[in-house]
Write a protein that holds these residues in place. Structure first.
Motif, PDB file in Angstrom:
ATOM      1  N   GLU A 326       0.819  -1.224   0.000  1.00 15.14           N
ATOM      2  CA  GLU A 326       0.000   0.000   0.000  1.00 15.14           C
ATOM      3  C   GLU A 326       0.850   1.270   0.000  1.00 15.14           C
ATOM      4  OE1 GLU A 326       0.085  -1.675   4.273  1.00 15.14           O
ATOM      5  OE2 GLU A 326      -0.113  -2.415   2.212  1.00 15.14           O
ATOM      6  N   GLU A 327       2.148   1.131   0.263  1.00 13.25           N
ATOM      7  CA  GLU A 327       3.032   2.291   0.258  1.00 13.25           C
ATOM      8  C   GLU A 327       3.665   2.553  -1.112  1.00 13.25           C
ATOM      9  OE1 GLU A 327       4.634   2.070   4.875  1.00 13.25           O
ATOM     10  OE2 GLU A 327       5.679   0.908   3.321  1.00 13.25           O
ATOM     11  N   LEU A 328       3.426   1.655  -2.067  1.00 15.76           N
ATOM     12  CA  LEU A 328       4.021   1.775  -3.401  1.00 15.76           C
ATOM     13  C   LEU A 328       3.050   2.467  -4.349  1.00 15.76           C
ATOM     14  CD1 LEU A 328       5.533  -1.810  -3.642  1.00 15.76           C
ATOM     15  CD2 LEU A 328       6.797   0.321  -3.253  1.00 15.76           C
ATOM     16  N   SER A 329       3.574   3.328  -5.197  1.00 19.41           N
ATOM     17  CA  SER A 329       2.732   4.013  -6.173  1.00 19.41           C
ATOM     18  C   SER A 329       3.551   4.312  -7.424  1.00 19.41           C
ATOM     19  CB  SER A 329       2.184   5.330  -5.582  1.00 19.41           C
ATOM     20  OG  SER A 329       3.250   6.201  -5.230  1.00 19.41           O
ATOM     21  N   ILE A 330       2.842   4.681  -8.496  1.00 20.01           N
ATOM     22  CA  ILE A 330       3.465   4.962  -9.787  1.00 20.01           C
ATOM     23  C   ILE A 330       3.546   6.469  -9.988  1.00 20.01           C
ATOM     24  CG2 ILE A 330       3.213   4.749 -12.284  1.00 20.01           C
ATOM     25  CD1 ILE A 330       1.808   2.075 -11.800  1.00 20.01           C
ATOM     26  N   ASN A 331       4.736   6.919 -10.355  1.00 18.23           N
ATOM     27  CA  ASN A 331       4.946   8.340 -10.624  1.00 18.23           C
ATOM     28  C   ASN A 331       5.456   8.502 -12.052  1.00 18.23           C
ATOM     29  OD1 ASN A 331       5.526  11.122 -10.514  1.00 18.23           O
ATOM     30  ND2 ASN A 331       7.582  10.725  -9.717  1.00 18.23           N
ATOM     31  N   GLY A 332       4.603   8.993 -12.959  1.00 18.66           N
ATOM     32  CA  GLY A 332       5.013   9.278 -14.325  1.00 18.66           C
ATOM     33  C   GLY A 332       5.259   8.041 -15.168  1.00 18.66           C
ATOM     34  N   HIS A 333       6.150   8.184 -16.153  1.00 16.22           N
ATOM     35  CA  HIS A 333       6.415   7.120 -17.118  1.00 16.22           C
ATOM     36  C   HIS A 333       7.910   7.091 -17.418  1.00 16.22           C
ATOM     37  CE1 HIS A 333       4.429   4.413 -20.092  1.00 16.22           C
ATOM     38  NE2 HIS A 333       5.610   4.518 -20.698  1.00 16.22           N
ATOM     39  N   ALA A 334       8.448   5.883 -17.655  1.00 17.15           N
ATOM     40  CA  ALA A 334       9.869   5.730 -17.964  1.00 17.15           C
ATOM     41  C   ALA A 334      10.032   4.772 -19.141  1.00 17.15           C
ATOM     42  CB  ALA A 334      10.640   5.212 -16.755  1.00 17.15           C
ATOM     43  N   ILE A 335      11.022   5.049 -19.997  1.00 16.85           N
ATOM     44  CA  ILE A 335      11.306   4.219 -21.166  1.00 16.85           C
ATOM     45  C   ILE A 335      12.808   3.971 -21.221  1.00 16.85           C
ATOM     46  CG2 ILE A 335      11.026   3.944 -23.662  1.00 16.85           C
ATOM     47  CD1 ILE A 335       8.881   6.057 -23.623  1.00 16.85           C
ATOM     48  N   GLU A 336      13.177   2.753 -21.589  1.00 16.97           N
ATOM     49  CA  GLU A 336      14.588   2.365 -21.678  1.00 16.97           C
ATOM     50  C   GLU A 336      14.890   1.754 -23.034  1.00 16.97           C
ATOM     51  OE1 GLU A 336      16.445  -0.003 -18.456  1.00 16.97           O
ATOM     52  OE2 GLU A 336      16.985  -1.456 -20.010  1.00 16.97           O
ATOM     53  N   VAL A 337      16.044   2.108 -23.595  1.00 17.55           N
ATOM     54  CA  VAL A 337      16.579   1.436 -24.777  1.00 17.55           C
ATOM     55  C   VAL A 337      18.023   1.058 -24.491  1.00 17.55           C
ATOM     56  CG1 VAL A 337      15.075   2.599 -26.436  1.00 17.55           C
ATOM     57  CG2 VAL A 337      17.294   3.608 -25.865  1.00 17.55           C
ATOM     58  N   ARG A 338      18.536   0.115 -25.278  1.00 15.96           N
ATOM     59  CA  ARG A 338      19.911  -0.321 -25.108  1.00 15.96           C
ATOM     60  C   ARG A 338      20.686  -0.022 -26.392  1.00 15.96           C
ATOM     61  NH1 ARG A 338      18.411  -6.456 -23.012  1.00 15.96           N
ATOM     62  NH2 ARG A 338      16.424  -5.864 -22.066  1.00 15.96           N
ATOM     63  N   ILE A 339      21.750   0.744 -26.247  1.00 13.34           N
ATOM     64  CA  ILE A 339      22.620   0.992 -27.393  1.00 13.34           C
ATOM     65  C   ILE A 339      23.584  -0.190 -27.517  1.00 13.34           C
ATOM     66  CG2 ILE A 339      24.367   2.498 -28.400  1.00 13.34           C
ATOM     67  CD1 ILE A 339      23.156   4.826 -26.915  1.00 13.34           C
ATOM     68  N   TYR A 340      23.505  -0.864 -28.653  1.00 14.28           N
ATOM     69  CA  TYR A 340      24.351  -2.029 -28.905  1.00 14.28           C
ATOM     70  C   TYR A 340      25.366  -1.744 -30.002  1.00 14.28           C
ATOM     71  CZ  TYR A 340      21.718  -5.485 -26.161  1.00 14.28           C
ATOM     72  OH  TYR A 340      21.158  -6.202 -25.146  1.00 14.28           O
ATOM     73  N   ALA A 341      26.498  -2.412 -29.924  1.00  8.59           N
ATOM     74  CA  ALA A 341      27.464  -2.397 -31.020  1.00  8.59           C
ATOM     75  C   ALA A 341      27.026  -3.459 -32.023  1.00  8.59           C
ATOM     76  CB  ALA A 341      28.870  -2.690 -30.502  1.00  8.59           C
ATOM     77  N   GLU A 342      26.195  -3.033 -32.962  1.00 10.95           N
ATOM     78  CA  GLU A 342      25.660  -3.950 -33.963  1.00 10.95           C
ATOM     79  C   GLU A 342      25.202  -3.131 -35.161  1.00 10.95           C
ATOM     80  OE1 GLU A 342      22.429  -5.851 -31.922  1.00 10.95           O
ATOM     81  OE2 GLU A 342      21.112  -4.130 -32.092  1.00 10.95           O
ATOM     82  N   ASN A 343      25.011  -3.804 -36.277  1.00  6.35           N
ATOM     83  CA  ASN A 343      24.629  -3.124 -37.513  1.00  6.35           C
ATOM     84  C   ASN A 343      23.214  -3.543 -37.912  1.00  6.35           C
ATOM     85  OD1 ASN A 343      24.367  -1.995 -40.041  1.00  6.35           O
ATOM     86  ND2 ASN A 343      26.416  -2.557 -40.723  1.00  6.35           N
ATOM     87  N   PRO A 344      22.205  -2.718 -37.621  1.00 11.08           N
ATOM     88  CA  PRO A 344      20.826  -3.089 -37.962  1.00 11.08           C
ATOM     89  C   PRO A 344      20.612  -3.322 -39.449  1.00 11.08           C
ATOM     90  CG  PRO A 344      20.854  -1.255 -36.410  1.00 11.08           C
ATOM     91  CD  PRO A 344      22.259  -1.445 -36.889  1.00 11.08           C
ATOM     92  N   ASP A 345      21.385  -2.633 -40.301  1.00 10.08           N
ATOM     93  CA  ASP A 345      21.203  -2.771 -41.742  1.00 10.08           C
ATOM     94  C   ASP A 345      21.799  -4.068 -42.275  1.00 10.08           C
ATOM     95  OD1 ASP A 345      19.877  -0.323 -41.930  1.00 10.08           O
ATOM     96  OD2 ASP A 345      21.774   0.772 -42.057  1.00 10.08           O
TER      97      ASP A 345
END
Length: 670
Positions: A326-345
């Motif tokens: 009952e002491e936990l709550s949500i504040n706003g929004h968060a997004i995460e990405v990972r920068i990888y050493a890779e070639n998407p193309d």
């Protein structure tokens, strides 16, 4: 609390744990392989112990070596991070037998949830809904094939002891099942030393939603809400966010209570993640439980305001959970990405090399705040073939999802990585894609939006071509400024007539560009396509890296700025938040050469790796697209296919051989 903590991992998680332990006043010990002797996590700890060679099996997977390091340094507790031994019941039990605190769940809980098949059986008894499938012990290929046929296609083959997207294959039709099964089993055996699999019906347009749970040694449990990890490639998460878009309070409570029921069923202690596959209508099915901290835990920390690593350490010390439900709550929004050493193309091939430049926005924080960076490397670090190629996690927080999304796009634009290919530009496209922006999420979003995310014809801006050409001239000693009155005072291509012409040939993928640079009466001109511009530029060598230029240029009096890194014949241009890697073509060397003839039927290694399967031998007739051999690099399999119909003439490596990038693997004859 215990006073000395050994961190049995590497990379950003080891750095993250070290920072939290320091905050609590603990002494930290790093372990490292030969490849990591100068790694960031070694510098982050108070003491470091070498445990073996660069291959994980020779170092980070050696239980005896890690325990010996703990004994030698007086460590009373071991944090396993994630990956490697973090979900290994034998390691947890060995710590217990050695009288060392394992910062994680009891060995029996890891065992119960470590096998996906056993876990699903346990959840079925607990009344948690499951996706239809086969989770039994019979691993005969023909039997598994029959089970898949009965379930109905598409089906998902999944390593029973797996995680992180390893050992998973989607099979669309019966004829492709056995080859997919063999590949899945090989990858599972390599990654987890266990080739058992389970078969499930593949849910179309599913969402991947996971619940963060915590348990203490006093029977207390809470859930710290959910994370949406639907945006994936090859079953590996690409974007993680919290809370999940569209989640109702009722469904959040139902999933949270189901996750706690799963944790209670195995007397779970510490941080864990219960993962669910969710239908678009909200129905959800238990998928697996990860008995460790997750890579994406920062988004939960940012919306709850709680340090989950600190929670882990306190719970391992026997303290009760720091907060009640009952002491936990949500504040706003968060997004995460990972920068990888890779070639998407190039189908996300890993990129090996040195980080020539690594710069983050000035306002980014390595601990907390609305823009957070979690990284285990620094400028000058080597991205090796032995470990996961992650460079950094970039996490942003906002009052709502849209603010967090825009803040993340801006942060990526202000982040510079040079020296290796990265997925940074791809991540920017993905975050800006219409479907993601509107939260139209499912695990097939990337293939569904393929054309938008992987544009076939990328028009290189004129300014980028100009920067590349100016970098070439600068490295040749030419100046972009007006010539000084004394021609002997400068070391450039001064000529008595004052005129100078040079063509610079550039290439991006299959697209070729030609840039004409001319100096007339002390004024540079540049021709791009059919348009001629006046040109002036200033170049400054970046102090840390002699082959990186900070450039300002003016095209018809319009100013542009960029950084250009030269690495052999490649120029990486970072301008206006985008990165462009162009190849400088030596027109004299390539003149008159037929690329197909030059190739001579040779197939070369696209990256450093190990040969794990050979499907052919000299004399084998193959069709275009047939898999000739399989390589493993950075925990992933890569198939080498026949480019055309032909006959295998020669194989240069055997199963188990390590090969460098560019090594000749196979020769073929028409």
């Amino acid at each position: 609390m215990f006073q000395t903590l050994l961190i049995a991992n590497r990379g950003e998680i080891a750095c993250r744990v070290a920072a939290t332990a320091r905050k609590l006043g603990l002494r930290t010990v790093a372990v490292y392989s030969d490849a990591d002797a100068d790694a960031q996590h070694v510098r982050a700890c108070d003491q470091a112990v070498r445990i073996g060679g660069p291959e994980p099996r020779d170092s980070y997977l050696k239980i005896d070596a890690i325990l010996e390091a703990a004994r030698a340094t007086g460590a009373q507790a071991i944090h396993p991070g994630y990956g490697f031994l973090s979900e290994n019941e034998h390691f947890a039990r060995a710590c217990e037998e050695a009288g060392i605190i394992f910062v994680g769940p009891p060995a029996q809980a890891i065992a119960a949830m470590g096998s996906k098949s056993a876990a699903k059986t346990l959840m079925e008894k607990a009344g948690v809904p499951l996706v239809p499938g086969y989770h039994g012990d019979n691993q005969d290929p023909d039997f598994l094939h029959q089970q898949a046929d009965q379930i109905g296609y598409p089906v998902l083959i999944k390593a029973s002891a797996g995680g992180g997207g390893k050992g998973m294959r989607i099979v669309e039709e019966s004829g492709a099942f056995l080859e997919a099964l063999r590949s899945c089993q090989r990858e599972a055996a390599s990654s987890f030393s266990d080739d058992r699999v389970l078969i499930e019906r593949y849910v179309t347009k599913p969402r991947h939603i996971e619940i963060q749970v915590f348990g203490d040694q006093h029977g207390g449990y809470v859930y710290l809400f959910e994370r949406d990890c639907s945006v994936q490639r090859r079953h590996q998460k690409v974007i993680e966010e919290a809370p999940a878009p569209g989640m109702t309070p009722e469904r959040r409570q139902a999933m949270g209570e189901a996750a706690i029921a799963a944790a209670r069923a195995v007397n779970y202690v510490g941080a864990g993640t219960v993962e669910f596959i969710a239908e678009q209508d909200g129905r959800f099915y238990f998928m697996e439980m990860n008995t460790r901290l997750q890579v994406e835990h920062p988004v939960t920390e940012l919306i709850t305001g709680h340090d989950l690593v600190e929670w882990q350490l306190r719970v391992a010390d026997g303290q009760p959970l720091p907060a009640k439900q009952e002491e936990l709550s949500i504040n706003g929004h968060a997004i995460e990405v990972r920068i990888y050493a890779e070639n998407p193309d190039k189908d996300f091939l890993p990129s090996i090399g040195t980080l020539r430049s690594l710069q983050y926005p000035a306002h980014a924080s390595f601990t907390s705040g609305d823009v957070r960076i979690d990284s285990g490397v620094r400028e000058g670090s080597l991205i090796s073939p032995f470990y996961d190629p992650m460079i950094a996690k970039v996490i942003t927080h906002g009052a709502d999802r849209e603010q967090a999304r825009r803040r993340l796009i801006r942060t990526l634009a202000d982040t510079q990585v040079a020296g290796v290919h990265t997925n940074k530009t791809f991540l920017q496209r993905l975050l800006g894609d219409e479907a993601f922006a509107q939260a139209d999420l499912d695990t097939g979003l990337i293939p569904r939006r393929h054309d938008a995310l992987f544009p076939s014809n990328q028009d290189v801006p004129d300014s980028v071509l100009a920067f590349a050409a100016c970098a070439v001239l600068t490295h040749q000693g030419l100046s972009g400024q007006a010539a000084k009155s004394d021609p002997w005072a400068v070391h450039d291509a001064w000529r008595l007539s004052g005129d100078y012409d040079q063509k610079v040939a550039l290439q991006l993928g299959e697209q070729a560009y030609e840039v004409l640079l001319q100096r007339r009466e002390n004024q540079w001109q540049i021709t791009l396509g059919d348009t001629r511009h006046t040109l002036r530029w200033q170049a400054e060598l970046t102090a840390a890296l002699a082959n990186t230029l900070t450039l300002r240029l003016w095209l018809d009096q319009v100013e542009y700025r960029a950084q250009v890194l030269q690495d052999g014949d490649q120029l990486q241009v970072a301008q206006a938040g985008s990165d462009w890697t162009l190849v400088v073509v030596d027109t004299l060397a390539s003149a008159g050469t037929n690329s197909q003839e030059a190739h001579g039927g040779r197939l070369t290694a696209p990256m450093p790796g190990k040969i794990i399967a050979l499907n052919v031998e000299p004399g084998t007739s193959v069709k275009q697209g047939d898999v000739l051999l399989v390589m493993e690099a950075m925990k992933m399999e890569h198939s080498i296919q026949a480019p055309a119909d032909g006959i295998v003439a020669e194989l240069f490596f055997a199963v188990g051989d390590q090969v460098p990038e560019g090594a000749e693997l196979v020769t073929m004859e028409s």
